[in-house]
Write an enzyme that holds these catalytic residues in place. Structure first.
Site, mmCIF file in Angstrom:
data_model
loop_
_atom_site.group_PDB
_atom_site.id
_atom_site.type_symbol
_atom_site.label_atom_id
_atom_site.label_comp_id
_atom_site.label_asym_id
_atom_site.label_seq_id
_atom_site.Cartn_x
_atom_site.Cartn_y
_atom_site.Cartn_z
ATOM 1 N N ASP A 140 0.960 -1.025 -0.364
ATOM 2 C CA ASP A 140 0.132 0.071 -0.427
ATOM 3 C C ASP A 140 0.970 1.348 0.316
ATOM 4 O O ASP A 140 1.926 1.525 0.558
ATOM 5 C CB ASP A 140 -0.762 0.196 1.319
ATOM 6 N N LYS A 141 0.412 2.624 -0.836
ATOM 7 C CA LYS A 141 1.356 3.874 -0.591
ATOM 8 C C LYS A 141 2.018 4.140 0.885
ATOM 9 O O LYS A 141 3.063 4.418 0.668
ATOM 10 C CB LYS A 141 0.088 4.362 -1.381
#
Length: 314
Positions: A140-141
């Site tokens: 995830d970012k």
């Protein structure tokens, strides 16, 4: 975001993709049109096309999406990768220590940088020849840590097979709300990411099975937080984040899950939690068919390490 839809007419028939785009969007130069195509902002008949010289034919539909910030000097994000972020570089495999805020793969907004072009730029600066970089899995970012990239399609296939067979072992560390006293496991069905909310839900049917094992590394009773080791058995989107939320211990700094389960912390700790404190701490894999497994560990980013230092001092 600027969005345009173009129906290819007789006038545009046989043109290069970038030429057809610049001819159809007032004020957009051929050079800018090519830049948009190169960065993945053009779709021909709903399929993304990155080759500006591709010819288009009558009846084709071209969809174009781009961010005006692409053409404003100095407006791109300041994220970058540094040589010390490369943790492993052998056997056509690169493992980086991904920083928070950097998407693993391209988003629909080409003004937002992601791993592959930044790594490509770094390798060029380090004197390496151009490689066919392939993202093997995703983080995830705002998740930090070990991320695997193959330098060619054959190695991509080799590593993807290991992921599919669950022979690659990944370990994450998470700082979570609440005091955890013993190991536990979460098994449930998870939905896909919901397009309207960006969240993954626990569902009774229609989802995909998921499983994660959790072990306590250290609890901080005075702060009511814990450091846990997370070993995912499956690899679903947002899996660890959803599982910890489901267990009543959402990740500190996660702005999507566990909103009602937070409590007051000293300001200096809250400042350290500028993003979700989930870190891909290690990954174990087989680099070639005849090689022994290799384990690569990723040091904590300063945000994570700083939180732990402060927690230990309080």
């Amino acid at each position: 975001m600027e969005r345009h839809s173009i129906q290819v007419s007789y006038r545009l028939n046989g043109m290069r993709l970038d030429a057809a785009i610049s001819e159809s969007i007032p004020g957009l130069s051929r050079r800018r049109a090519k830049a948009i195509v190169d960065m993945g902002g053009a779709y021909v008949n709903k399929k993304r096309v990155r080759i500006a010289s591709k010819t288009v034919g009558k009846g084709d539909r071209i969809d174009v999406e781009y961010n005006e910030k692409l053409f404003e000097p100095g407006k791109k994000e300041a994220l970058s990768l540094k040589p010390e972020d490369i943790l492993y570089f052998e056997h056509d495999i690169i493992i980086i220590n991904k920083p928070a805020g950097l998407p693993s793969q391209a988003t629909r907004d080409q003004a937002v940088l992601h791993v592959i072009p930044l790594l490509d730029k770094l390798l060029g600066e380090m004197g390496h020849k151009k490689m066919d970089l392939q993202l093997v899995h995703r983080l995830d970012k705002d998740t930090t840590g070990a991320l695997v990239i193959a330098t060619n399609k054959d190695k991509m296939t080799f590593l993807t097979d290991q992921f599919r067979q669950h022979s690659i072992q990944k370990t994450y560390h998470a700082l979570v709300w609440g005091v955890i006293e013993k190991s536990f496991e979460v098994k449930c069905m998870l939905s896909a990411i919901q397009p309207n909310t960006g969240k993954v839900k626990v569902v009774k049917s229609g989802g995909r099975s998921s499983q994660t094992h959790f072990e306590v590394i250290k609890a901080y009773p005075n702060l009511r937080v814990s450091l846990v080791n997370c070993r995912p058995i499956t690899g679903r989107s947002h899996q660890i984040r959803v599982h910890l939320d489901e267990a009543g211990h959402p990740i500190i700094g996660d702005k999507v899950y566990g909103e009602g389960k937070r409590h007051q912390l000293p300001d200096e700790l809250l400042q350290a939690a500028s993003h979700q404190l989930l870190h891909a701490a290690s990954i174990r894999f087989q680099p070639t068919l005849d090689a022994a497994p290799v384990e690569v560990t990723a040091p904590y980013p300063e945000s994570f390490a700083g939180f732990l230092r402060l927690a230990d001092s309080l």
